[in-house]
Design an enzyme around this catalytic site. Structure first.
Site, PDB file in Angstrom:
ATOM      1  N   ASP A 225       0.789  -1.229   0.000  1.00  0.00           N
ATOM      2  CA  ASP A 225       0.000   0.000   0.000  1.00  0.00           C
ATOM      3  C   ASP A 225       0.824   1.284   0.000  1.00  0.00           C
ATOM      4  O   ASP A 225       0.280   2.365   0.245  1.00  0.00           O
ATOM      5  CB  ASP A 225      -0.958  -0.013   1.192  1.00  0.00           C
ATOM      6  CG  ASP A 225      -2.042  -1.067   1.007  1.00  0.00           C
ATOM      7  OD1 ASP A 225      -2.561  -1.174  -0.113  1.00  0.00           O
ATOM      8  OD2 ASP A 225      -2.350  -1.789   1.971  1.00  0.00           O
TER       9      ASP A 225
ATOM     10  N   ASP B 113      -6.983  -4.366  -4.896  1.00  0.00           N
ATOM     11  CA  ASP B 113      -6.682  -3.009  -4.424  1.00  0.00           C
ATOM     12  C   ASP B 113      -5.351  -2.493  -4.973  1.00  0.00           C
ATOM     13  O   ASP B 113      -5.128  -1.286  -5.082  1.00  0.00           O
ATOM     14  CB  ASP B 113      -6.609  -2.966  -2.887  1.00  0.00           C
ATOM     15  CG  ASP B 113      -7.605  -3.877  -2.184  1.00  0.00           C
ATOM     16  OD1 ASP B 113      -7.976  -4.917  -2.760  1.00  0.00           O
ATOM     17  OD2 ASP B 113      -7.992  -3.567  -1.051  1.00  0.00           O
TER      18      ASP B 113
END
Ligand code: GLY
Length: 385
Positions: free
Chosen positions: A106, A167
């Site tokens: 991330d 994601d």
């Protein structure tokens, strides 16, 4: 053809409500990196740092959104205070880079809306260095045998060496940026390999997407899929659909590869066909009717992606995408926003995961993407991805 004029009364009203609210919230929370609210007050991920190696605290994946909101507000208002607040939060993230162990894939979510944004706007050399550092960390997670980027470090003793998640389509733009910035093609090559793998393995024939796909980390090839943050294996977690829809658009924007636009449209068609009559997005399109759990963040992210698709397609196609984005945003504005001083967040009823302990809370990325979508409608928007 459907268009949203800058003078549109509804749009002007929402922009005013956002700028009014952010004016006082930004002052109140300028020393925080918020994730959610507790009794209406922003929490602060930059102080809950006792377990940073786990990915919580300063390494928490959402820690770029507050800075991104500050840059969006700086772009829209020109007020110096927003630049100052964005810098405060970017500086705090350095502790995450130093701790290293808490960082997962991330790093794109964390450093695109902070350091990359700062560098693009101010040419700050320190921000460039941080962003390249983050891009190198992401590139280092690439698995050449499976041609995917590893998502998480091992979780609770679970072996996740072969796990990739949808994601990540929002993280790989930091690789596109790194190639655009340095001229070194390696970053973009990795991003394209990952996007191609995701296109071929995450997206199902009906246009829905898996959340987690596990590959054999030694030889490549799909081992199994997981329901992840959705209801169950084979279901369709709505925020995951939104990550896919807008994420493939991001790869199209950076590469011009038509397959990515086509894939974003396929996911969009699935998403649009499943929007309930009332326009409120559930946590999973295949969840049981009761309880009626919802996730406002999925709606805001999808709206951003749909607006981007509407800009990329021919005149005869635009209305479907722009019209759906407007419907989602108007429902959010009418039913799922809090413009009062009782809450530091804007959007209500976000849900991190179907099986999470809590549902229907304010979550910072809901606010970020709602803001981004509204500012996209205004035009001359700041694209952070
Ligand atoms: N990227 C994790 C989530 O959407 O909750």
């Amino acid at each position: 053809m459907l268009t949203v004029e800058k003078s549109n009364v509804w749009l002007q009203d929402v922009i005013r409500k956002i700028t009014d609210k952010m004016d006082w919230v930004s002052e109140k929370s300028k020393h925080k990196i918020p994730y959610t609210t507790i009794h209406g007050v922003h929490d602060d991920k930059s102080v809950s740092n006792s377990n940073a190696g786990s990915g919580d605290g300063i390494s928490w994946w959402t820690n770029g959104f507050w800075g991104g909101m500050m840059w969006q507000m700086y772009h829209v208002t020109g007020q110096e205070k927003y630049k100052e607040f964005a810098n405060l939060s970017e500086n705090k993230l350095d502790a995450g880079l130093q701790q290293y162990y808490g960082l997962h894939h991330d790093v794109g979510f964390m450093w695109l809306p902070t350091s990359v944004a700062n560098y693009r706007i101010t040419r700050n050399p320190e921000s460039r260095k941080r962003a390249l550092h983050a891009a190198n960390l992401l590139a280092g997670r690439y698995n050449p045998a499976g041609e995917f980027i590893r998502a998480w470090n091992d979780l609770d003793g679970e072996d996740t060496r072969g796990w990739a998640i949808i994601d990540c389509m929002f993280n790989i733009p930091i690789l596109y940026w790194a190639t655009e910035e340095t001229g070194d093609p390696r970053f973009m090559q990795i991003a394209i390999k990952h996007a191609d793998t995701a296109m071929n393995t995450f997206v199902r024939p009906d246009g829905s997407v898996n959340h987690i796909v596990e590959f054999d980390p030694f030889h490549g090839g799909v081992v199994k899929t997981y329901g992840g943050q959705g209801y169950e294996e084979g279901s369709s977690w709505t925020r995951g659909q939104s990550w896919g829809l807008y994420g493939f658009m991001m790869s199209f924007i950076h590469t011009g590869k038509e397959e990515y636009l086509h894939t974003a449209k396929r996911i969009a068609h699935y998403f649009i066909a499943n929007i309930p009559e009332n326009g409120i997005i559930p946590i999973d399109f295949r969840q049981p009717k009761d309880p009626a759990y919802e996730d406002s963040t999925a709606a805001a992210i999808a709206a951003c992606g749909l607006i981007e698709i509407s800009k990329a397609v021919g005149e005869h196609e635009k209305d479907l995408y722009l019209g759906t984005a407007l419907k989602l945003l108007k429902v959010l504005d009418e039913l799922r926003t809090d413009w009062t001083r009782d809450c530091d967040c804007i959007l209500k009823n976000g849900s991190a995961a179907y099986h999470a302990k809590e549902h229907h809370q304010s979550i910072i990325y809901g606010d970020y993407y709602f803001m981004e979508a509204i500012f996209k409608l205004k035009g001359n928007d700041l694209y952070l991805w």
